[in-house]
Design a protein around this motif. Structure first.
Motif, PDB file in Angstrom:
ATOM      1  N   TYR A 247     -11.350  -4.759   4.806  1.00 20.90           N
ATOM      2  CA  TYR A 247      -9.923  -3.435   4.339  1.00 20.90           C
ATOM      3  C   TYR A 247      -9.595  -4.223   2.891  1.00 20.90           C
ATOM      4  O   TYR A 247     -10.849  -3.231   1.816  1.00 20.90           O
TER       5      TYR A 247
ATOM      6  N   PRO B  59      -0.383  -0.199   3.055  1.00 18.54           N
ATOM      7  CA  PRO B  59      -1.296  -1.131   4.257  1.00 18.54           C
ATOM      8  C   PRO B  59      -2.350  -1.486   2.550  1.00 18.54           C
ATOM      9  O   PRO B  59      -3.664  -0.830   2.323  1.00 18.54           O
TER      10      PRO B  59
ATOM     11  N   SER C 179      -2.006  -6.516   5.149  1.00 20.88           N
ATOM     12  CA  SER C 179      -3.084  -5.549   6.447  1.00 20.88           C
ATOM     13  C   SER C 179      -2.766  -6.775   7.459  1.00 20.88           C
ATOM     14  O   SER C 179      -3.253  -7.503   7.599  1.00 20.88           O
TER      15      SER C 179
ATOM     16  N   ARG D 222      -0.151  -8.629   8.545  1.00 16.97           N
ATOM     17  CA  ARG D 222       1.876  -7.762   8.179  1.00 16.97           C
ATOM     18  C   ARG D 222       2.115  -8.754   9.426  1.00 16.97           C
ATOM     19  O   ARG D 222       1.857  -9.186   9.850  1.00 16.97           O
TER      20      ARG D 222
END
Ligand code: FAD
Length: 346
Positions: A151, A311, A316, A320
């Motif tokens: 990510y 997201p 993420s 989360r």
């Protein structure tokens, strides 16, 4: 004789259904409670005058996740449902440029990109494949590191594809879509045809959806036309469509959806009629719309959000909400909100 352990699952969306199947097959006597008249949650299915309308998901990126649940219940998925590969994955349309078909074939992808006059991130995409987070331990930071690393590469522009994508808005959009729905690097499957229609202001528009406190005048749309591959979704000679227009959630913009919903719907129908489906309103048999207000009232979705938490990196993987509740023993959270999210695999 020892009594079987018991479990209670609240909500029959994909998350709750998946959990209930796992628990029941693991020997727990499981009760599943649902607020609405039938299961599905965001994947609810409406039936109306011979038409079938999907309310939510249109592509399945990881069919093996679904197969697993049928197996756990001693069933074969193929006895209940047939999944077809979708090609193209989606078609991106702009008002001021030729359409671009995103396909699972590098040579064709390059050709399509040339026709559409855009650079494609095609060969770079395979380099930023997301790790499947379904089986990550819920609260272990180390085991989420891989997902978070990917990510961060995507979001900070370290990957070649993302860095190049940032220089060209159109390409960046195709990347973002790929990452959200097709990021698991498997051909998506479903029974549909997808078109994403961008207006001339698509970059500014996305910024407004996330940051402005009013409804923008224009929109970018996701058009789903399942009858292309599954005519049974509509009576003979008819077809069913669903169109998705991203809008701000209820915590962001104070929009009177009771009044604005029908007005916005009509503007979308008008746009589709002018650009994609001539004569749409003349032949309309039935139509329903679902606003953030409905997401809040019908589904108890926080702030009427359709997709739960955005997201971004700080929301993420490990960042989360975790699956195991921090305060209440034996309370677990599943579905689109907590780890791993987003999407259907549960
Ligand atoms: C328009 C749209 C398109 C999407 N497209 C895709 C896609 O193409 N591919 C993909 O992978 N994902 C897609 N998604 C995401 C996917 O649909 C969701 O991530 C998933 O369905 C969420 O499941 P869930 O179980 O977390 O939540 P939900 O589906 O919201 O389920 C929660 C359930 O709990 C019930 N409930 C709430 N409160 C209570 C209560 N107090 N008591 C009893 N029941 C309660 C609700 O009625 C609901 O049935 C899409 C989502 C939307 C909205």
């Amino acid at each position: 004789m020892t009594q079987p352990q018991r479990a209670l699952v609240i909500g029959a969306g994909f998350g709750g259904l998946a959990l209930a199947i796992r628990l029941q097959s693991g020997g727990y006597q499981t009760t599943l409670l649902e607020k609405r008249d039938k299961p599905g949650g965001r994947a609810y299915v409406y039936e109306d005058q011979g038409f079938t309308f999907d309310a939510g998901p249109t592509v399945i990126t990881d069919p093996s996740a679904l197969e697993e649940f049928f197996r756990l219940a001693d069933k074969h998925m193929a006895d209940y449902v047939e999944l077809l590969p979708v090609t193209p994955f989606y078609r991106l349309c702009w008002e001021d440029a030729p359409a671009f078909d995103y396909v699972n074939d590098q040579a064709a992808l390059k050709l399509n990109a040339e026709v559409a006059s855009i650079e494609t991130a095609g060969d770079q995409v395979s380099g930023v494949t997301l790790t499947d987070g379904r089986h990550l331990p819920t609260d272990a930071l180390a085991s989420n590191a891989d997902v978070m690393h990917t990510y961060s590469r995507l979001l900070s522009g370290h990957s070649r594809g993302t860095r190049q994508a940032k220089s060209l808005g159109r390409k960046r959009f195709s990347m973002s879509l790929f990452v959200i729905y097709f990021g698991l690097d498997r051909p998506p499957q479903g029974l549909e045809h997808h078109t994403v229609c961008f207006g001339p202001r698509y970059k500014e528009l996305i910024d407004e959806i996330f940051n402005a406190d009013t409804l923008a005048e224009d929109f970018s749309l996701y058009l789903h036309s399942p009858c292309v591959t599954d005519p049974s979704m509509a009576p003979e000679g008819c077809s069913a469509h669903y169109v998705l227009a991203p809008v701000p959630h209820l915590g962001k913009a104070n929009i009177d959806w009771e009044t604005q919903g029908p007005i916005y719907r009509d503007r979308i129908l008008d746009y589709l009629e002018r650009h994609y489906i001539p004569g749409l309103r003349e032949h309309l048999v039935t139509c329903r719309h679902f606003t953030p207000l409905d997401f809040r009232e019908e589904l108890n979705a926080h702030l009427g959000s359709a997709f739960s938490l955005e997201p971004i990196l700080t929301q993420s993987a490990w960042f989360r909400p975790h699956n195991r509740d921090a305060k209440i023993d034996n309370l677990y959270l599943v579905g689109a909100g907590p780890i791993p999210a987003p999407g259907c695999p549960a």
